[in-house]
Design a protein around this motif. Structure first.
Motif, short mmCIF file in Angstrom:
data_model
loop_
_atom_site.label_atom_id
_atom_site.label_comp_id
_atom_site.label_asym_id
_atom_site.label_seq_id
_atom_site.Cartn_x
_atom_site.Cartn_y
_atom_site.Cartn_z
N ASP A 191 18.86 7.55 -9.56
CA ASP A 191 19.22 6.26 -10.15
C ASP A 191 19.38 5.18 -9.09
O ASP A 191 19.22 3.99 -9.37
CB ASP A 191 20.50 6.37 -10.98
N ILE A 192 19.66 5.58 -7.84
CA ILE A 192 19.81 4.58 -6.77
C ILE A 192 18.78 4.75 -5.65
O ILE A 192 18.50 3.79 -4.93
CB ILE A 192 21.23 4.58 -6.17
N MET A 193 18.20 5.95 -5.50
CA MET A 193 17.18 6.23 -4.48
C MET A 193 16.07 7.04 -5.15
O MET A 193 16.07 8.27 -5.09
CB MET A 193 17.78 7.01 -3.30
N PRO A 194 15.13 6.38 -5.81
CA PRO A 194 14.24 7.08 -6.75
C PRO A 194 13.02 7.77 -6.15
O PRO A 194 11.90 7.65 -6.65
CB PRO A 194 13.82 5.94 -7.69
N SER A 195 13.22 8.55 -5.09
CA SER A 195 12.09 9.26 -4.50
C SER A 195 12.62 10.35 -3.58
O SER A 195 13.44 10.07 -2.70
CB SER A 195 11.21 8.28 -3.70
N MET A 196 12.13 11.58 -3.74
CA MET A 196 12.52 12.65 -2.84
C MET A 196 12.03 12.39 -1.43
O MET A 196 12.68 12.75 -0.45
CB MET A 196 12.00 14.00 -3.34
N GLY A 197 10.86 11.75 -1.30
CA GLY A 197 10.36 11.40 0.03
C GLY A 197 11.31 10.46 0.75
O GLY A 197 11.59 10.62 1.95
N LEU A 198 11.80 9.44 0.02
CA LEU A 198 12.75 8.50 0.60
C LEU A 198 14.04 9.20 0.98
O LEU A 198 14.56 9.04 2.10
CB LEU A 198 13.03 7.38 -0.41
N SER B 253 0.83 -1.21 0.00
CA SER B 253 0.00 0.00 0.00
C SER B 253 0.86 1.25 0.00
O SER B 253 0.49 2.28 -0.57
CB SER B 253 -0.93 0.00 1.21
N ARG B 254 2.05 1.19 0.60
CA ARG B 254 2.95 2.35 0.63
C ARG B 254 3.46 2.69 -0.76
O ARG B 254 3.69 3.86 -1.09
CB ARG B 254 4.13 2.07 1.56
N GLY B 255 3.64 1.67 -1.59
CA GLY B 255 4.16 1.89 -2.92
C GLY B 255 3.24 2.73 -3.79
O GLY B 255 3.70 3.42 -4.71
N LYS B 256 1.94 2.69 -3.51
CA LYS B 256 0.97 3.46 -4.30
C LYS B 256 1.20 4.97 -4.16
O LYS B 256 0.78 5.75 -5.01
CB LYS B 256 -0.45 3.10 -3.88
N ASP B 257 1.86 5.36 -3.07
CA ASP B 257 2.11 6.78 -2.83
C ASP B 257 3.49 7.21 -3.30
O ASP B 257 3.94 8.30 -2.96
CB ASP B 257 1.97 7.08 -1.32
N SER B 258 4.14 6.36 -4.08
CA SER B 258 5.50 6.67 -4.54
C SER B 258 5.61 6.49 -6.05
O SER B 258 6.24 5.55 -6.54
CB SER B 258 6.52 5.79 -3.82
N PRO B 259 4.99 7.39 -6.84
CA PRO B 259 5.01 7.21 -8.30
C PRO B 259 6.42 7.30 -8.89
O PRO B 259 6.68 6.68 -9.93
CB PRO B 259 4.11 8.35 -8.82
N ASP B 260 7.31 8.06 -8.26
CA ASP B 260 8.67 8.15 -8.79
C ASP B 260 9.36 6.80 -8.77
O ASP B 260 10.14 6.47 -9.66
CB ASP B 260 9.51 9.16 -7.98
N GLN B 261 9.08 6.01 -7.74
CA GLN B 261 9.70 4.68 -7.64
C GLN B 261 8.82 3.60 -8.27
O GLN B 261 9.34 2.64 -8.84
CB GLN B 261 9.96 4.33 -6.17
N CYS B 262 7.51 3.76 -8.17
CA CYS B 262 6.62 2.65 -8.51
C CYS B 262 5.67 2.93 -9.66
O CYS B 262 4.70 2.18 -9.87
CB CYS B 262 5.80 2.27 -7.27
N GLY B 263 5.89 4.01 -10.42
CA GLY B 263 5.05 4.26 -11.59
C GLY B 263 5.14 3.12 -12.59
O GLY B 263 6.07 2.31 -12.55
#
Length: 201
Positions: free
Chosen positions: A84-91, A32-42
């Motif tokens: 390229d190695i950490m694909p999310s500003m939130g992360l 469910s967390r992945g749905k909020d991370s389009p940069d990583q999980c689009g």
């Protein structure tokens, strides 16, 4: 995290070693967390292992959310150069605030150290092109990393699971980024014989 935090010295730079946490992105993106991370999980993102974080760690517990003169927010221009190695500003922002703030490094130095740590690790070839779900034991996953990285002892690596799925591989490194044993992290690893490795979607 490897262990519930004990009372720790929160002086930046005072820690024993690093844990490089490599997240298996398909497992995160199926949650469910992945749905909020389009940069990583689009739908156009097909990451395999990404860097979850580089964590200052002690032999018992770890410091977190240390006080530093660095800003809390990581600028987009800096953070996005690590996508390229950490694909999310939130992360990236969360890892800086919780862990990087305890490193004693500036934001730029911490992220550069994170890239340097990731570059030290050779990912096993079997994980580069997963086209269908695989089932392995936690020990087999650890052994594959050890074969790909001569000199890595089994006491320096631990597999983390989310249910029966591969969640993360955690590798313990000295401050100079050499392999080192870490009994507490190793003890907290998943040991099940059937770990599912889902493919990128």
């Amino acid at each position: 995290m490897p262990q519930v935090a004990f009372a720790q010295d929160k002086t930046p730079g005072r820690f024993d070693f690093y844990v490089l946490s490599l997240s298996w992105s398909p497992t995160f993106c199926a949650s469910s967390r992945g749905k909020d991370s389009p940069d990583q999980c689009g739908t156009d993102r097909k990451y395999s292992f990404i860097v979850h974080g580089l964590w200052p760690q002690n032999d018992k517990g770890y410091p977190e959310f240390c006080t530093t003169k660095e800003p809390r927010r990581v600028p987009d221009a800096l953070g996005r150069s690590y996508f390229d190695i950490m694909p999310s500003m939130g992360l990236i922002g969360h890892q800086w605030r919780k862990h990087g703030s305890c490193s004693g490094l500036t934001q730029g130095e911490y992220l550069a150290k994170t890239r340097e740590a990731f570059a030290k690790i050779t990912l096993p070839p079997g994980f580069s092109n997963v086209a269908a779900p695989q089932t392995l034991s936690a020990e087999a996953i650890e052994q594959s990393f050890m074969r790909a990285n001569p000199g890595m002892p089994q006491t320096a690596i631990a597999v983390s699971c989310e249910g029966s799925r591969l969640e993360e591989v955690r590798i313990c490194l000295t401050k100079d980024l050499g392999f080192r044993p870490c009994a507490e992290v190793d003890r907290k690893g998943c040991t099940i014989n059937r770990v599912t490795v889902p493919p990128p979607r």
